[in-house]
Scaffold this active site. Structure first.
Site, short mmCIF file in Angstrom:
data_model
loop_
_atom_site.label_atom_id
_atom_site.label_comp_id
_atom_site.label_asym_id
_atom_site.label_seq_id
_atom_site.Cartn_x
_atom_site.Cartn_y
_atom_site.Cartn_z
N GLN A 83 35.97 42.86 36.30
CA GLN A 83 36.09 43.39 37.66
C GLN A 83 34.98 42.90 38.57
O GLN A 83 35.06 43.08 39.79
CB GLN A 83 36.10 44.92 37.63
N CYS A 141 37.51 49.77 38.76
CA CYS A 141 37.91 49.91 37.36
C CYS A 141 39.29 50.54 37.24
O CYS A 141 40.07 50.24 36.33
CB CYS A 141 36.88 50.75 36.62
N HIS A 158 34.25 56.18 35.20
CA HIS A 158 34.76 54.86 34.85
C HIS A 158 36.17 55.01 34.27
O HIS A 158 36.53 56.07 33.76
CB HIS A 158 33.82 54.21 33.83
N ASN A 205 37.85 47.37 27.94
CA ASN A 205 37.07 47.47 29.17
C ASN A 205 37.34 46.22 30.02
O ASN A 205 38.07 45.32 29.60
CB ASN A 205 35.58 47.60 28.84
#
Length: 341
Positions: free
Chosen positions: A143, A149, A284, A305
């Site tokens: 990102q 996110c 997050h 992630n």
């Protein structure tokens, strides 16, 4: 008297020698970290505007190196930490640029609250699953310095369910969500959540491919684009239930919110992440793409992630499952949802 004077002189030399040794040690340590910083800059292509900026970044880098080395030297945890491409950022910079989850005030009326997987029995849930192995997970993305996110989490979940339903894995556009979901309640690089993203995809008739609407790491103007895939809606996993989350993840990748503000999370490198206290503020969003058990019997979740492959286990994290906390480790079971197709 002469003997006593000699003892004093010897003592002074010993003290001076110790101080000199300590100073030399500090100098060597400083030089070692400076060399490590230069190597790190080369590895990640980092260039600073001037010497003042480099000195400021080095000071941050040094503190981060010392934190990681001290943690690993203690050797008392089930996981290790390591440097990554974010190691010259301050905590405040990192959280602003690399997280960005802000919970929606509520799920809107278009969310199905029934939770379709509630009737799955324990025998219906396998002991482990890895959606990467089943071809339902695209490669790790990054990102960058944009707090979106939420867009990556939503897109990864959509990519997963489309592959499961249609047998084709397509990398989809986070940028479209970044540009186009402000009317649904998201705020671009300043944060957002997954439900408005799913809602937009449903209302818009789908979402474009990454190829046709590539990521720019900044909010732009919403552009018309031919949708590559469509979804029918989204559902919520009952809050604070790892049992229900397990049912959902056994069927498809699931978007989750998590607390990522701790330094240990930021520098996680390998093993099963099991911190004693993450805090409670969800900040997050990631994607649960599997679960399993290690050889020593430790149960874990597998999380995807979007901080690049230098973070974690090539971009992924194993995090302790069924630790006893109602919301799961770092709050991972507090707020989970998934698209339907």
């Amino acid at each position: 008297m002469a003997f006593e004077k000699n003892l004093v002189v010897v003592a002074i030399f010993i003290v001076l020698g110790t101080l000199a040794s300590q100073a030399t040690s500090r100098t060597l340590s400083e030089a070692s970290i400076a060399a490590k910083h230069d190597q790190w800059m080369t590895k990640y292509g980092r260039v600073y505007a001037d010497n003042a900026e480099k000195e400021r970044r080095f000071a941050i880098f040094k503190n981060n190196v010392q934190f990681v080395e001290k943690f690993n030297a203690e050797g008392s945890k089930t996981y290790k930490l390591g440097l990554n491409e974010h190691s010259d950022l301050s905590d405040e910079e990192f959280l602003r640029q690399r997280t960005g989850y802000k919970r929606a005030t509520e799920f809107t009326s278009s969310a199905n609250i029934s939770f379709r997987y509630k009737d799955l029995s324990p025998t219906d849930v396998p002991p482990s699953i890895d959606w990467r192995e089943k071809g339902a997970v695209t490669p790790i993305k990054n990102q960058g310095s944009c707090g979106c996110c939420w867009a990556f989490s939503a897109v990864a979940a959509v990519e997963g369910i489309i592959q499961i339903k249609r047998g084709k894995l397509i990398s989809l556009s986070e940028q479209q969500l970044l540009d186009c979901t402000s009317d649904n309640g998201n705020n671009g690089c300043d944060g957002g959540s997954m439900p408005p993203s799913f809602e937009y995809i449903q209302q818009n008739g789908g979402i474009a491919s990454e190829e046709n609407y590539p990521y720019q790491a900044m909010e732009g103007t919403c552009a018309a684009n031919q949708p590559a895939v469509q979804i029918t809606g989204y559902e919520k996993v009952p809050a604070n239930s790892e049992e229900d989350l397990l049912k959902a993840v056994s069927m498809q990748p699931v978007s989750i919110a998590i607390v990522a503000s701790g330094e240990e999370f930021r520098y996680y490198q390998s093993g099963v992440f099991s911190p004693t206290d993450c805090g409670t503020r969800l900040d997050h969003a990631v994607t649960a793409v599997g679960f399993g058990t290690t050889e020593d019997g430790t149960k874990y979740w597998l999380l995807k992630n979007q901080w690049g492959e230098s973070w974690g286990e090539n971009g992924y994290m194993k995090i302790l499952r069924d630790a006893g906390a109602p919301g799961g480790v770092c709050g991972l079971a507090q707020y989970a949802c998934y698209p339907t197709a």
